[in-house]
Design a protein around this motif. Sequence first.
Motif, short mmCIF file in Angstrom:
data_model
loop_
_atom_site.label_atom_id
_atom_site.label_comp_id
_atom_site.label_asym_id
_atom_site.label_seq_id
_atom_site.Cartn_x
_atom_site.Cartn_y
_atom_site.Cartn_z
N VAL A 1 0.83 -1.21 0.00
CA VAL A 1 0.00 0.00 0.00
C VAL A 1 0.86 1.26 0.00
O VAL A 1 0.43 2.30 -0.50
N GLU A 2 2.08 1.18 0.53
CA GLU A 2 2.99 2.32 0.47
C GLU A 2 3.36 2.63 -0.98
O GLU A 2 3.37 3.80 -1.40
N LYS A 3 3.67 1.59 -1.74
CA LYS A 3 4.03 1.78 -3.14
C LYS A 3 2.85 2.36 -3.93
O LYS A 3 3.03 3.23 -4.79
N GLU A 4 1.65 1.91 -3.63
CA GLU A 4 0.45 2.45 -4.29
C GLU A 4 0.27 3.93 -3.95
O GLU A 4 -0.11 4.73 -4.81
N PHE A 5 0.57 4.29 -2.70
CA PHE A 5 0.47 5.67 -2.23
C PHE A 5 1.38 6.58 -3.07
O PHE A 5 0.97 7.66 -3.51
N VAL A 6 2.61 6.12 -3.30
CA VAL A 6 3.57 6.90 -4.09
C VAL A 6 3.15 6.93 -5.55
O VAL A 6 3.20 7.98 -6.21
N GLU A 7 2.73 5.79 -6.08
CA GLU A 7 2.33 5.71 -7.49
C GLU A 7 1.16 6.62 -7.81
O GLU A 7 1.05 7.16 -8.92
N LYS A 8 0.28 6.84 -6.83
CA LYS A 8 -0.88 7.71 -7.03
C LYS A 8 -0.52 9.19 -6.91
O LYS A 8 -1.37 10.06 -7.11
N GLY A 9 0.73 9.48 -6.55
CA GLY A 9 1.18 10.87 -6.46
C GLY A 9 0.99 11.51 -5.11
O GLY A 9 1.23 12.71 -4.94
N PHE A 10 0.62 10.72 -4.08
CA PHE A 10 0.43 11.28 -2.74
C PHE A 10 1.76 11.41 -1.99
O PHE A 10 1.90 12.25 -1.12
N GLY A 11 2.72 10.58 -2.34
CA GLY A 11 4.03 10.61 -1.70
C GLY A 11 5.13 10.82 -2.71
O GLY A 11 4.96 10.52 -3.90
N VAL A 12 6.27 11.35 -2.25
CA VAL A 12 7.37 11.67 -3.17
C VAL A 12 8.18 10.43 -3.50
O VAL A 12 8.37 10.08 -4.66
N GLU A 13 8.67 9.74 -2.48
CA GLU A 13 9.52 8.57 -2.67
C GLU A 13 9.52 7.76 -1.39
O GLU A 13 9.43 8.32 -0.30
N ARG A 14 9.62 6.46 -1.54
CA ARG A 14 9.64 5.55 -0.39
C ARG A 14 11.08 5.20 -0.06
O ARG A 14 11.80 4.68 -0.91
N LYS A 15 11.50 5.49 1.19
CA LYS A 15 12.90 5.26 1.58
C LYS A 15 12.98 4.21 2.69
O LYS A 15 12.28 4.30 3.70
N ALA A 16 13.84 3.23 2.50
CA ALA A 16 14.04 2.18 3.50
C ALA A 16 14.66 2.75 4.76
O ALA A 16 15.54 3.62 4.70
N VAL A 17 14.21 2.25 5.92
CA VAL A 17 14.75 2.69 7.21
C VAL A 17 15.23 1.50 8.05
O VAL A 17 16.36 1.48 8.53
N MET A 18 14.35 0.49 8.24
CA MET A 18 14.67 -0.58 9.19
C MET A 18 13.71 -1.73 8.98
O MET A 18 12.76 -1.63 8.20
N TYR A 19 13.96 -2.82 9.70
CA TYR A 19 13.03 -3.93 9.68
C TYR A 19 13.08 -4.67 11.01
O TYR A 19 14.03 -4.53 11.79
N ASN A 20 12.04 -5.41 11.29
CA ASN A 20 12.09 -6.49 12.29
C ASN A 20 11.33 -7.65 11.67
O ASN A 20 11.39 -7.83 10.45
N ASP A 21 10.63 -8.43 12.44
CA ASP A 21 9.85 -9.49 11.83
C ASP A 21 8.54 -9.67 12.57
O ASP A 21 8.35 -9.14 13.67
N PHE A 22 7.63 -10.37 11.94
CA PHE A 22 6.35 -10.70 12.56
C PHE A 22 6.46 -12.04 13.27
O PHE A 22 7.19 -12.93 12.82
N VAL A 23 5.73 -12.16 14.36
CA VAL A 23 5.72 -13.42 15.11
C VAL A 23 4.29 -13.75 15.50
O VAL A 23 3.44 -12.86 15.65
N LEU A 24 4.03 -15.04 15.65
CA LEU A 24 2.74 -15.50 16.16
C LEU A 24 2.93 -15.80 17.64
O LEU A 24 3.88 -16.49 18.02
N ILE A 25 2.05 -15.27 18.47
CA ILE A 25 2.17 -15.49 19.92
C ILE A 25 0.88 -16.10 20.45
O ILE A 25 -0.21 -15.82 19.97
#
Length: 272
Positions: free
Chosen positions: A80-104
């Motif tokens: 959805v971030e990429k769609e946001f930029v493609e629609k002209g709402f955002g300038v550019e998407r820049k990587a910052v960090m990651y973690n991961d998802f877990v099931l608890i």
Amino acid sequence: MKKIVLSVLAASALVMAADTDLVMATTTSTADTGLLDAIYPAYKADTGVDLKWTAVGTGAALKLGENCDADILFVHSPKVEKEFVEKGFGVERKAVMYNDFVLIADKSIAPKFKGKDIKGSFELIKAEGIKFFSRGDKSGTDNKEKGIWKKVAGEVPEKDAWYAQTGQGMIATINIAAEQKGVTFTDRGTYIKYEANMKNDPSLVIVNEGDEDLKNLYSVIAVNPKHCAKTDIENANKFIGWITSEKGQKFISDFKLMNKPLFTPDAATRKN
């Protein structure tokens, strides 16, 4: 004349205040983990800019950007971030960090999941009707969880009695799942914060982790001034430069709870 001068000075003060404010719409995990509270004084000391944020699900954060109610987004739902930029709402998407998802899951039912991958775990939940608590708020976590259900079961089990949508943030959803001795899906950073809140004796424990598909990517996006004429693109770009710089990335790397890193910086390595 005096009143006119005072009025001009007051107006100038307002402009100056506006120039030192950056309004961010962000996901709950950057706030709930305490990351933004930690970043704020360091960023203010380096730049003089006041960082103000609203923490909601990624879907709601993107909507704030689309509606010109934020200058910058700090979110974690790539599609959805990429769609946001493609629609002209955002300038550019820049990587910052990651973690991961877990099931608890509640400790009492955790043994049921032993040896299962994420697909097997979701199949077990469905087959046994184990209480599952979804955020149901179109956040990055919610989008990821529903994507897994679609892969595993062909659809999201929204009509099943054992599947509940809280409509709340991650910490609140974890607490509800704990009260009901059920299962939920979360990012690791927020889970570590929950562990810390529970003084390292949580009711819910990780039962599934490590699948390649569970990587959780965070990015920043400046709101497009061509769409929102009043957006503070100067300060948005300043924050992007800081958070993706060597100093900003080290700050993220050093941010820990109970000596556990909550996020891994990847501005220099990730290809969006």
